[in-house]
Design an enzyme around this catalytic site. Sequence first.
Site, short mmCIF file in Angstrom:
data_model
loop_
_atom_site.label_atom_id
_atom_site.label_comp_id
_atom_site.label_asym_id
_atom_site.label_seq_id
_atom_site.Cartn_x
_atom_site.Cartn_y
_atom_site.Cartn_z
N GLU A 288 -58.13 25.37 -23.73
CA GLU A 288 -59.34 25.31 -22.90
C GLU A 288 -58.92 25.44 -21.45
O GLU A 288 -57.79 25.07 -21.09
CB GLU A 288 -60.03 23.94 -23.06
CG GLU A 288 -60.64 23.71 -24.41
CD GLU A 288 -61.04 22.24 -24.63
OE1 GLU A 288 -60.77 21.40 -23.76
OE2 GLU A 288 -61.61 21.96 -25.68
N LYS A 290 -58.42 24.25 -17.84
CA LYS A 290 -58.24 22.91 -17.27
C LYS A 290 -58.95 22.90 -15.92
O LYS A 290 -58.45 23.46 -14.95
CB LYS A 290 -56.76 22.58 -17.11
CG LYS A 290 -56.53 21.18 -16.63
CD LYS A 290 -55.06 20.88 -16.50
CE LYS A 290 -54.82 19.42 -16.18
NZ LYS A 290 -55.59 18.92 -15.05
N ARG A 295 -62.71 13.52 -13.72
CA ARG A 295 -63.11 13.22 -15.09
C ARG A 295 -64.44 12.49 -15.08
O ARG A 295 -64.66 11.61 -14.24
CB ARG A 295 -62.06 12.35 -15.76
CG ARG A 295 -62.26 12.24 -17.25
CD ARG A 295 -60.97 12.47 -17.93
NE ARG A 295 -61.05 12.46 -19.36
CZ ARG A 295 -59.97 12.53 -20.12
NH1 ARG A 295 -58.78 12.58 -19.56
NH2 ARG A 295 -60.06 12.56 -21.42
N ARG A 311 -62.42 8.35 -14.35
CA ARG A 311 -61.19 8.22 -15.13
C ARG A 311 -60.75 6.77 -15.26
O ARG A 311 -60.17 6.35 -16.24
CB ARG A 311 -60.10 9.02 -14.41
CG ARG A 311 -58.77 9.05 -15.10
CD ARG A 311 -57.77 9.65 -14.14
NE ARG A 311 -56.53 10.04 -14.80
CZ ARG A 311 -55.57 9.18 -15.13
NH1 ARG A 311 -55.71 7.91 -14.88
NH2 ARG A 311 -54.47 9.61 -15.72
N GLU A 442 -57.00 24.87 -12.94
CA GLU A 442 -55.59 24.56 -12.68
C GLU A 442 -54.66 25.18 -13.71
O GLU A 442 -53.45 25.20 -13.52
CB GLU A 442 -55.39 23.05 -12.81
CG GLU A 442 -55.69 22.25 -11.59
CD GLU A 442 -55.22 20.81 -11.83
OE1 GLU A 442 -55.77 20.16 -12.74
OE2 GLU A 442 -54.34 20.36 -11.11
N LYS A 447 -54.77 21.96 -27.16
CA LYS A 447 -55.04 20.78 -28.00
C LYS A 447 -54.92 21.10 -29.48
O LYS A 447 -55.32 22.17 -29.92
CB LYS A 447 -56.47 20.28 -27.72
CG LYS A 447 -56.72 19.95 -26.27
CD LYS A 447 -58.18 19.56 -26.03
CE LYS A 447 -58.40 19.19 -24.57
NZ LYS A 447 -59.80 18.86 -24.28
N ARG A 461 -51.14 9.06 -23.64
CA ARG A 461 -50.65 10.34 -23.14
C ARG A 461 -50.01 11.00 -24.36
O ARG A 461 -48.93 10.65 -24.77
CB ARG A 461 -49.63 10.10 -22.03
CG ARG A 461 -49.22 11.35 -21.32
CD ARG A 461 -48.37 11.03 -20.13
NE ARG A 461 -49.06 10.22 -19.13
CZ ARG A 461 -50.00 10.70 -18.31
NH1 ARG A 461 -50.34 11.96 -18.36
NH2 ARG A 461 -50.58 9.90 -17.44
N LYS A 467 -50.78 19.90 -21.19
CA LYS A 467 -51.35 20.58 -20.02
C LYS A 467 -50.36 21.61 -19.51
O LYS A 467 -49.15 21.37 -19.50
CB LYS A 467 -51.74 19.57 -18.92
CG LYS A 467 -50.68 18.57 -18.57
CD LYS A 467 -51.22 17.56 -17.54
CE LYS A 467 -50.27 16.40 -17.38
NZ LYS A 467 -50.70 15.35 -16.50
P1 ATP Z 1 -52.29 12.32 -15.42
O1 ATP Z 1 -52.30 10.85 -15.46
O2 ATP Z 1 -52.06 12.99 -16.74
O3 ATP Z 1 -51.47 12.92 -14.31
P2 ATP Z 1 -54.43 13.35 -14.05
O4 ATP Z 1 -55.68 12.63 -13.79
O5 ATP Z 1 -53.49 13.61 -12.95
O6 ATP Z 1 -53.75 12.66 -15.20
P3 ATP Z 1 -54.01 15.86 -15.21
O7 ATP Z 1 -52.67 15.47 -15.63
O8 ATP Z 1 -54.12 16.89 -14.16
O9 ATP Z 1 -54.85 14.66 -14.74
O10 ATP Z 1 -54.78 16.36 -16.51
C1 ATP Z 1 -55.68 15.67 -17.26
C2 ATP Z 1 -57.06 15.77 -16.64
O11 ATP Z 1 -57.55 17.09 -16.64
C3 ATP Z 1 -58.10 15.02 -17.41
O12 ATP Z 1 -58.07 13.66 -17.05
C4 ATP Z 1 -59.40 15.69 -17.02
O13 ATP Z 1 -59.95 15.04 -15.90
C5 ATP Z 1 -58.98 17.07 -16.59
N1 ATP Z 1 -59.47 18.17 -17.45
C6 ATP Z 1 -59.95 19.34 -16.99
N2 ATP Z 1 -60.27 20.16 -17.97
C7 ATP Z 1 -60.01 19.53 -19.13
C8 ATP Z 1 -60.14 19.89 -20.51
N3 ATP Z 1 -60.59 21.06 -20.89
N4 ATP Z 1 -59.75 18.95 -21.41
C9 ATP Z 1 -59.28 17.75 -21.05
N5 ATP Z 1 -59.14 17.36 -19.76
C10 ATP Z 1 -59.50 18.24 -18.81
#
Ligand code: ATP
Length: 626
Positions: A288, A290, A295, A311, A442, A447, A461, A467
């Site tokens: 998907e 990102k 969130r 989040r 990004e 998944k 996690r 990602k």
């Molecule tokens: P981390 O603690 O993993 O660093 P983070 O808040 O910095 O979390 P990322 O690592 O950049 O976030 O990636 C996860 C986040 O990406 C999710 O918390 C969500 O907000 C965002 N996201 C965007 N698109 C999607 C998607 N298709 N599926 C799941 N999450 C997505």
Amino acid sequence: EAQTITPQEKKNTDGPFVSKVPYNDLCSLFEEIEKTSSRLSIIKLCSDFMIKIMKEDNRNLIPVTYLCINKLGPDYMPGMELGLGEGLLMKTISESCGKSLSQVKLEYKDTGDLGQVAMTARSIQPTMFKPKPLTVGEVFQNLQLIASSQGKDSQTRKIKLIKRMLTACEGVEAKFLIRSLESKLRIGLAEKSVLISLSKALLVNEYEQNKNIDTELIETAEQKIRNAFCQVPNYEIIINSCLEYGIMELETHCSLRPGIPLKPMLAKPTKAITEVLDTFQGQHFTSEYKYDGERAQVHLMPDGTMRIYSRNGENMTERYPEINIHDFVKDSDETKTLILDCEAVAWDKEQEKILPFQVLSTRKRKGVDIKDIKVRVCLFAFDILCLNDTKLINHPLRERREILHSVTKMVPGEFQYATELTTNNIEELQKFLDESVNHSCEGLMVKMLDGEESQYEPSKRSRNWLKLKKDYLDGVGDSLDLCVLGAFFGKGKRTGKYGGFLLGCYNQDTGEFETACKIGTGFSDELLQQLYDRLSPTVIDGPKATYVFDASAEPDVWFEPTVLFEVLTADLSLSPIYKAGSATQDRGISLRFPRFIRLRDDKGVEDATSSEQVIEFYESQTHIQN
Ligand code: ATP
């Protein structure tokens, strides 16, 4: 809240229950924990205490647990934050302990601990008559009153309550009361240790007479409680459910529900499409876009209202007044409750396209008036976790997606689905990744699609979500979110501001911050000024006991941990100076050529990149693996 808790879950704290456990007993426990460094011994002290107070009354466990983690209720409930300012506390200590304000200030400067100042002041203060000793129940209730008190006279009311408690304090009580009010218990008791102690205490309480409690049983109990907490992050509900139905039955009785934000599932970073293919070898997976926003966990409540949680589980509904769940739920008669997992992204209505994250961050966080909105938000949904009180997290992702599409409908620019592609062809994936970036995303989230591995794992996690961030493919695969622990004064153009910062990761086992790098790149002058204005009020006299650092990397000023920086690094290397991961490794790990990307205000300081993650990042580097 009333709608989300069953009478059984509330039962044990209903009515006028006020714990009679002497506050002094709890403070003696804190004092002992403060002197103990072994985590196992700390857990033993804490669980023995919990077992003891449960013998008197099971209900004692709830306020004791909260006071141990220095909180007053679940994180998602507003009005539970203490963190009172030094100014107010110094004034109160001075007035109630018969010391001049300047004396209190001076002593604070010497010791760096207001709790200590209050304790010393109390101990030499002559008392005419002995007030009734404080109980845990009273202190807990008063702290709740203080935290929730708002409005015109709130300051006066707070001071009055604190004074009343201070006057009744004996020995170490004043020290811990003041520290709790500051939200800085700092006795080295991590929430994780409290959770383990709690599991043990509940287990002993349930099985003492008729079962042998071995380590295996403790670990099972701990896991059950931890799982329940990821779905229902509320100790009161969990404790009451354990007491009512037994720990082993927790799953059946205590699971996610609308109105309580569950802990979101998180992804592991990867550095290449080939790595994704290796991990998911032969399995069905899906990719998907990102999206780069915030969130948004969207809840439809039984009464038809909507809530959006961040989040971190903060209620952000007010931030998005333009979103109305009934616009995108297909059939409101059929669909009574739901929980969706989405990303809220800034949206250009005219051009019908996604705007960068920076645009979204210009929106106010609270009290947004729909008339004032310049930047609109579009929700991109990617999961459904609960429908009509049926939890879906254990269903395969393929099925959850179908359900998501069957109960909601797309409303362009308001509610859309994450763009998806199911393929294991490397060229197609590469094209999809490039496309995502061209659409202001990004990168990709990849998944697992079928089977048990594709279940939604709250708070975890997981390897089942990867990602793939386009910008970070060259580095360690992801950015890091590090806590600002200190700063260095700027020189030249940066004089009068901070020119560099000392950053650290968070060790979830010890509750300590371990230094990881010094950073001075990636800041505009304007940002440095903003950071100075924001951080200078949080300067403390010296490093906190929970900061792990080397004397050769001491900054000019130390801060309370309040701010996270998202940073990029060229790579990670072993370091003689920095301490990330040093609790479990011989040497610490540090970031090379760190670069500031943005502030992470949507994360709490304990959500900083963990020491464990830093070690994983370090070890995943090709040259280390080789
Ligand atoms: P981390 O603690 O993993 O660093 P983070 O808040 O910095 O979390 P990322 O690592 O950049 O976030 O990636 C996860 C986040 O990406 C999710 O918390 C969500 O907000 C965002 N996201 C965007 N698109 C999607 C998607 N298709 N599926 C799941 N999450 C997505």
